[in-house]
Design a protein around this motif. Structure first.
Motif, PDB file in Angstrom:
ATOM      1  N   VAL A 105       0.877  -1.184   0.051  1.00 24.56           N
ATOM      2  CA  VAL A 105      -0.032   0.003   0.041  1.00 24.56           C
ATOM      3  C   VAL A 105       0.820   1.268   0.134  1.00 24.56           C
ATOM      4  O   VAL A 105       0.341   2.359   0.023  1.00 24.56           O
ATOM      5  N   ALA A 106       2.199   1.212  -0.037  1.00 25.37           N
ATOM      6  CA  ALA A 106       3.247   2.090  -0.007  1.00 25.37           C
ATOM      7  C   ALA A 106       2.825   3.427  -1.022  1.00 25.37           C
ATOM      8  O   ALA A 106       2.934   4.535  -0.780  1.00 25.37           O
ATOM      9  N   ALA A 107       2.742   2.790  -2.182  1.00 26.49           N
ATOM     10  CA  ALA A 107       2.750   3.925  -3.335  1.00 26.49           C
ATOM     11  C   ALA A 107       1.098   4.362  -3.586  1.00 26.49           C
ATOM     12  O   ALA A 107       0.973   5.352  -4.247  1.00 26.49           O
ATOM     13  N   THR A 108       0.096   3.655  -3.086  1.00 28.15           N
ATOM     14  CA  THR A 108      -1.215   3.936  -3.423  1.00 28.15           C
ATOM     15  C   THR A 108      -1.960   4.701  -2.358  1.00 28.15           C
ATOM     16  O   THR A 108      -2.697   5.850  -2.352  1.00 28.15           O
TER      17      THR A 108
ATOM     18  N   LEU B 176       6.145   4.781   9.003  1.00 27.28           N
ATOM     19  CA  LEU B 176       7.161   3.857   9.220  1.00 27.28           C
ATOM     20  C   LEU B 176       6.847   2.766   8.274  1.00 27.28           C
ATOM     21  O   LEU B 176       5.911   2.148   8.344  1.00 27.28           O
ATOM     22  N   HIS B 177       7.821   2.255   7.361  1.00 26.74           N
ATOM     23  CA  HIS B 177       7.699   1.341   6.513  1.00 26.74           C
ATOM     24  C   HIS B 177       7.950  -0.144   7.208  1.00 26.74           C
ATOM     25  O   HIS B 177       8.872  -0.067   7.834  1.00 26.74           O
ATOM     26  N   ARG B 178       7.198  -1.081   7.098  1.00 26.88           N
ATOM     27  CA  ARG B 178       7.153  -2.168   7.691  1.00 26.88           C
ATOM     28  C   ARG B 178       7.812  -3.157   6.964  1.00 26.88           C
ATOM     29  O   ARG B 178       7.049  -3.689   5.920  1.00 26.88           O
ATOM     30  N   ASP B 179       8.979  -3.597   6.968  1.00 25.27           N
ATOM     31  CA  ASP B 179       9.650  -4.805   6.305  1.00 25.27           C
ATOM     32  C   ASP B 179       8.883  -6.135   6.427  1.00 25.27           C
ATOM     33  O   ASP B 179       8.538  -6.425   7.410  1.00 25.27           O
ATOM     34  N   CYS B 180       9.186  -6.928   5.620  1.00 25.44           N
ATOM     35  CA  CYS B 180       8.394  -8.118   5.478  1.00 25.44           C
ATOM     36  C   CYS B 180       9.291  -9.416   6.189  1.00 25.44           C
ATOM     37  O   CYS B 180       8.997 -10.434   6.044  1.00 25.44           O
TER      38      CYS B 180
END
Length: 325
Positions: free
Chosen positions: A102-105, A126-130
């Motif tokens: 959902v980062a870009a949208t 905060l981006h959640r790494d997988c």
């Protein structure tokens, strides 16, 4: 500690030079103002006013205390405003944790909406790494899927949607001309994925492949999704990704629906209970659900879950033309 109410009275008397005028400004009776001044004189041990004809005159010591009180009272007003803003979600700091799909949208829209509605709010993204090591559920609000850790008592959940996975294939590959593919159609082609191969995210895809009778031949495992797209566009690799992630593929990449049986996942909004009553948090949850509904209308394979969140009062919005904070 000196009483702020009495200090406000002294400051008003110093500004107006009149007990009656101060009483009218403060909403007191003249006798109440006089009583407050007398009480403050006893507390400080300093003569604050003196008689002058039919009125009063502030003493030099009273004027000095009034000036110092003004600085202290202004600071106290700032603290009270800050507390009210924090209570109403108009200032402070909130952290929203999101996943790559959902980062870009979603995230740019959400961030803009929140900053327009709450211009004094400091919003941290905060981006959640997988990777498994990142499953520490940081933030006040986060997007999570159905294989994340158990939320425990610190969190409350709002269901958003269930989505399918899609196949990403090179536009030059014969599969690109099909309307859909089965997982088994990808069995003999090298794979590229940005999911760590020991992660729970890739385990879901791997399990579906095993059910289809094969183990995917992952030859490229870069850490970022853009590299995956580059390998696919080169013509030699395929990938399987959530449908939310890739609706506008770059040149050289074709997105194809996966026929059932195929993996699916559900997404939720997780809200930290200590932040759940914050109007800005409630606004974020409402906007996320609305954005999810928009995607469900136009992207095949996405189904909304649950009902839109309802709150007692609508979150405050900034006046028209307010700039983002």
């Amino acid at each position: 500690m000196l009483d702020p109410v009495k200090l406000r009275v002294l400051r008003s008397v110093a500004a107006t030079g009149s007990i009656r005028a101060s009483a009218e400004a403060l909403g007191y009776t003249p006798s109440a103002v006089s009583q407050q001044l007398s009480a403050l004189r006893r507390e400080t041990g300093v003569d604050l006013v003196e008689r002058s004809g039919r009125g009063i005159e502030i003493t030099p010591a009273g004027a000095e205390i009034a000036r110092a009180a003004g600085t202290a009272l202004d600071a106290l007003d700032d603290v009270q405003r800050l507390a009210a803003n924090l209570r109403d979600g108009r200032s402070g700091t909130l952290t929203f944790a999101y996943m790559t799909s959902v980062a870009a949208t979603w995230v740019p829209r959400l961030a803009q909406d929140v900053r327009e509605a709450f211009p004094d709010l400091s919003l941290t993204l905060l981006h959640r790494d997988c990777s498994v090591s990142e499953l520490d559920l940081r933030g006040d609000v986060l997007i999570a899927d159905d294989i994340d850790a158990e939320p425990g008592t610190d969190w409350q959940l709002c269901d958003l949607l269930e989505e399918s996975y899609v196949a990403l294939v090179p536009s030059s590959h014969p599969l690109a001309s099909r309307e859909s593919v089965a997982l088994a159609d990808l069995a003999e082609i090298p794979w590229a994925t940005d999911d760590p191969l020991d992660s729970t995210w890739f385990a879901r895809i791997l399990s579906a492949c095993h059910a289809a009778g094969f183990t995917p031949r992952v030859e490229v495992n870069p850490p970022d999704y853009s590299a995956v797209l580059g390998f696919i566009a080169s013509g030699g690799f395929v990938s399987v990704q959530p449908s939310l992630l890739e609706q506008n593929p770059p040149p050289g990449v074709v997105v194809l629906p996966l026929r059932s049986p195929a993996p699916r996942r559900s997404l939720q909004v997780w809200v930290r209970r200590s932040s759940a009553k914050n109007p800005a948090v409630q606004f974020m949850v409402q906007r996320l659900w609305a954005i999810a509904a928009e995607h469900a209308e136009r992207i095949p394979g996405i189904t909304l879950l649950g009902e839109p969140p309802q709150y007692a009062a609508a979150p405050p919005r900034a006046p028209s033309g307010a700039t983002a904070g």
